[in-house]
Design a protein around this motif. Structure first.
Motif, short mmCIF file in Angstrom:
data_model
loop_
_atom_site.label_atom_id
_atom_site.label_comp_id
_atom_site.label_asym_id
_atom_site.label_seq_id
_atom_site.Cartn_x
_atom_site.Cartn_y
_atom_site.Cartn_z
N ARG A 26 -21.77 -43.45 -17.56
CA ARG A 26 -20.53 -43.97 -18.13
C ARG A 26 -20.10 -43.14 -19.34
O ARG A 26 -18.93 -42.81 -19.50
CB ARG A 26 -20.70 -45.44 -18.52
CG ARG A 26 -19.41 -46.06 -18.98
CD ARG A 26 -19.50 -47.53 -19.10
NE ARG A 26 -19.68 -48.10 -17.77
CZ ARG A 26 -20.01 -49.35 -17.56
NH1 ARG A 26 -20.21 -50.16 -18.57
NH2 ARG A 26 -20.14 -49.81 -16.34
N TYR A 27 -21.06 -42.82 -20.19
CA TYR A 27 -20.75 -42.00 -21.37
C TYR A 27 -20.23 -40.63 -20.94
O TYR A 27 -19.19 -40.16 -21.44
CB TYR A 27 -22.00 -41.83 -22.25
CG TYR A 27 -21.87 -40.68 -23.21
CD1 TYR A 27 -21.06 -40.78 -24.33
CD2 TYR A 27 -22.51 -39.48 -22.96
CE1 TYR A 27 -20.91 -39.71 -25.20
CE2 TYR A 27 -22.37 -38.41 -23.82
CZ TYR A 27 -21.57 -38.52 -24.93
OH TYR A 27 -21.43 -37.47 -25.78
N LYS A 28 -20.93 -39.96 -20.04
CA LYS A 28 -20.54 -38.60 -19.64
C LYS A 28 -19.19 -38.58 -18.94
O LYS A 28 -18.37 -37.68 -19.18
CB LYS A 28 -21.62 -37.99 -18.74
CG LYS A 28 -22.89 -37.66 -19.49
CD LYS A 28 -23.95 -37.11 -18.57
CE LYS A 28 -25.22 -36.79 -19.33
NZ LYS A 28 -26.25 -36.21 -18.47
N SER A 29 -18.93 -39.55 -18.09
CA SER A 29 -17.64 -39.57 -17.40
C SER A 29 -16.51 -39.90 -18.38
O SER A 29 -15.41 -39.34 -18.28
CB SER A 29 -17.66 -40.55 -16.23
OG SER A 29 -17.83 -41.87 -16.68
N THR A 30 -16.76 -40.78 -19.34
CA THR A 30 -15.75 -41.10 -20.34
C THR A 30 -15.47 -39.89 -21.22
O THR A 30 -14.30 -39.59 -21.52
CB THR A 30 -16.20 -42.29 -21.21
OG1 THR A 30 -16.44 -43.41 -20.37
CG2 THR A 30 -15.16 -42.65 -22.25
N TYR A 31 -16.50 -39.17 -21.59
CA TYR A 31 -16.32 -37.98 -22.42
C TYR A 31 -15.50 -36.93 -21.67
O TYR A 31 -14.60 -36.30 -22.25
CB TYR A 31 -17.68 -37.43 -22.85
CG TYR A 31 -17.58 -36.30 -23.84
CD1 TYR A 31 -16.81 -36.42 -24.99
CD2 TYR A 31 -18.27 -35.12 -23.64
CE1 TYR A 31 -16.72 -35.40 -25.91
CE2 TYR A 31 -18.18 -34.08 -24.56
CZ TYR A 31 -17.41 -34.23 -25.69
OH TYR A 31 -17.32 -33.21 -26.60
N ALA A 32 -15.78 -36.75 -20.39
CA ALA A 32 -15.00 -35.80 -19.58
C ALA A 32 -13.53 -36.22 -19.52
O ALA A 32 -12.64 -35.38 -19.64
CB ALA A 32 -15.59 -35.70 -18.18
N ARG A 33 -13.28 -37.50 -19.37
CA ARG A 33 -11.89 -37.99 -19.31
C ARG A 33 -11.18 -37.81 -20.65
O ARG A 33 -9.98 -37.52 -20.69
CB ARG A 33 -11.84 -39.44 -18.87
CG ARG A 33 -12.23 -39.62 -17.42
CD ARG A 33 -12.00 -41.00 -16.87
NE ARG A 33 -11.84 -42.04 -17.84
CZ ARG A 33 -12.36 -43.25 -17.73
NH1 ARG A 33 -13.07 -43.58 -16.68
NH2 ARG A 33 -12.17 -44.16 -18.65
N VAL A 34 -11.90 -37.99 -21.75
CA VAL A 34 -11.31 -37.80 -23.08
C VAL A 34 -10.97 -36.32 -23.28
O VAL A 34 -9.89 -35.99 -23.77
CB VAL A 34 -12.25 -38.30 -24.19
CG1 VAL A 34 -11.80 -37.84 -25.56
CG2 VAL A 34 -12.34 -39.82 -24.15
#
Length: 126
Positions: A40-48
């Motif tokens: 969740r963290y890694k995918s959110t960071y990629a989206r940001v």
């Protein structure tokens, strides 16, 4: 985390602050909850990164996500392909550079879809 609800700049600061927590969590025992939170963290960071128009780092994060969990049940195969597609899109949108060509090369090697490979070949030929 609500990426769409807040400003991208604010989210970037929050995500960067969470980096220290995520690095320490990666070094701990990997139970299902830890893996889920890291995803969740890694995918959110990629989206940001994507929302802030930092396309090359976003492409790398999406590519990492699409390959790191390839042989696990943590991410559905359709989601892996979607992340790979996002990696291609972000790489294409990034400024032309040697690093961009390397990212497109990485994505084309790991690509499971012939349509994504065809798109990448078209980009290389331009």
């Amino acid at each position: 985390l609500t990426v769409e609800a807040e400003g991208a700049v604010t989210k970037a600061g929050t995500i960067i602050e969470a980096t220290g927590i995520s690095i320490s969590a990666e070094n701990e025992v990997k139970d299902d909850l830890t893996v889920t939170l890291m995803l969740r963290y890694k995918s959110t960071y990629a989206r940001v990164l994507d929302a802030n128009r930092k396309f090359l780092p976003a492409a790398m994060k999406y590519h990492d996500l699409s390959t790191a969990y390839l042989h696990t049940d943590a991410i559905d195969a359709d989601d892996l392909l979607s992340m790979l597609g996002r990696a291609v899109t972000c790489a294409i949108l990034s400024p032309n550079s040697a690093q961009r060509q390397r990212v497109l090369g990485l994505v084309s090697i790991s690509s499971a879809s012939s349509s994504i490979r065809a798109s990448i070949k078209h980009i290389f030929l331009q």
